[in-house]
Design a protein around this motif. Sequence first.
Motif, PDB file in Angstrom:
ATOM      1  N   PRO A  46       0.814  -1.227   0.000  1.00 14.14           N
ATOM      2  CA  PRO A  46       0.000   0.000   0.000  1.00 14.14           C
ATOM      3  C   PRO A  46       0.841   1.269   0.000  1.00 14.14           C
ATOM      4  N   LEU A  47       1.965   1.251   0.729  1.00 13.43           N
ATOM      5  CA  LEU A  47       2.840   2.419   0.739  1.00 13.43           C
ATOM      6  C   LEU A  47       3.479   2.628  -0.625  1.00 13.43           C
ATOM      7  N   ALA A  48       3.865   1.520  -1.254  1.00 11.64           N
ATOM      8  CA  ALA A  48       4.428   1.620  -2.590  1.00 11.64           C
ATOM      9  C   ALA A  48       3.394   2.158  -3.574  1.00 11.64           C
ATOM     10  N   GLY A  49       2.156   1.705  -3.437  1.00  8.43           N
ATOM     11  CA  GLY A  49       1.095   2.214  -4.304  1.00  8.43           C
ATOM     12  C   GLY A  49       0.880   3.700  -4.131  1.00  8.43           C
ATOM     13  N   LEU A  50       0.996   4.169  -2.903  1.00 14.01           N
ATOM     14  CA  LEU A  50       0.864   5.608  -2.638  1.00 14.01           C
ATOM     15  C   LEU A  50       1.963   6.394  -3.331  1.00 14.01           C
ATOM     16  N   LEU A  51       3.179   5.878  -3.288  1.00 14.02           N
ATOM     17  CA  LEU A  51       4.298   6.564  -3.938  1.00 14.02           C
ATOM     18  C   LEU A  51       4.186   6.499  -5.461  1.00 14.02           C
ATOM     19  N   ILE A  52       3.716   5.374  -5.991  1.00 17.55           N
ATOM     20  CA  ILE A  52       3.624   5.224  -7.441  1.00 17.55           C
ATOM     21  C   ILE A  52       2.529   6.118  -8.021  1.00 17.55           C
ATOM     22  N   ARG A  53       1.402   6.202  -7.315  1.00 16.46           N
ATOM     23  CA  ARG A  53       0.279   6.976  -7.830  1.00 16.46           C
ATOM     24  C   ARG A  53       0.339   8.451  -7.471  1.00 16.46           C
ATOM     25  N   ALA A  54       1.371   8.879  -6.784  1.00 15.46           N
ATOM     26  CA  ALA A  54       1.457  10.281  -6.375  1.00 15.46           C
ATOM     27  C   ALA A  54       1.626  11.193  -7.592  1.00 15.46           C
ATOM     28  N   PRO A  55       0.980  12.346  -7.619  1.00 15.38           N
ATOM     29  CA  PRO A  55       1.128  13.288  -8.741  1.00 15.38           C
ATOM     30  C   PRO A  55       2.418  14.105  -8.605  1.00 15.38           C
ATOM     31  N   TRP A  56       3.545  13.474  -8.860  1.00 16.52           N
ATOM     32  CA  TRP A  56       4.834  14.116  -8.642  1.00 16.52           C
ATOM     33  C   TRP A  56       5.018  15.410  -9.428  1.00 16.52           C
ATOM     34  N   PRO A  57       4.596  15.521 -10.689  1.00 13.35           N
ATOM     35  CA  PRO A  57       4.818  16.785 -11.408  1.00 13.35           C
ATOM     36  C   PRO A  57       4.112  17.985 -10.777  1.00 13.35           C
TER      37      PRO A  57
END
Length: 283
Positions: A46-57
């Motif tokens: 779940p933590l990895a999913g949060l980092l992957i789906r984060a709107p980084w731009p």
Amino acid sequence: MTSSQARRHSRSDPPDGPAGRREVSGRLPWMLMAPAVAGLVFLVSPLAGLLIRAPWPTLFQRLAEPQVMEALRLSLVTATVATAGCLVLGVPLAWLLARVEFPGRRLVRALVTVPLVLPPVVGGVALLLVLGRRGLLGQWLESAFGITLPFTTAGVIVAEAFVAMPFLVISVEGALRAADRRFEEAAATLGASRWTVFRRVTLPLIMPGVVAGAVLCWARALGEFGATITFAGNFPGTTRTMPLAVYLALETEPEAAIVLSLVLLLVSVVILAGLRDRWVNSP
């Protein structure tokens, strides 16, 4: 010892050297490894999913939005004030539980730790019944002093302190029980009063435990949701802390919820990293 006895002794005893240790530790217990890896994946994914789906731009742009900064500011202020109140009340309470023998001490200790296992929503309901406008103490506070706690920023602080104080009390009590009391006895022998002994001897001895408990207390207050929304509501700028903002944003703007969640995740990681020597790597 004869040679035959030595041979029997060498056959019966396991090797003590590094080779013997390697033989035992080298065999992987696959019956334990499989569920261990599954548990690790369950916690980390779940933590990895949060980092992957984060709107980084657009991360910093979203962090600068007024509603995000408002919720962040309110969370930081209320968590800090709640922690300060917990220090004022929790350290003496921990000292009482650790150093004073009185009837019912085990019951008192159990009652102090109840908020750790009590569902936060139930804690919010209990606060309403006691401190609400028609509560046991709330109606007296309003009639005598004009103080109203529910659905105010002060109510947020009370709710956070209620659920977070046990972390501080447990940490400080453990530090008090582990402290060497000979220093306190020596100071008392030299004529120091009890307050002086506590302030000049006991408190410096247990300071690492106080700091660790305060940090954990602050982190728990920062992430409080159930008791806050039940006792203080969800009003922008007044009671809407970051967890409440995450819950609300999930329904309308999921990317904003992800950004707020990342901030809370970062705070949790920083706290665990700062306390790793005391909590994570402790024997």
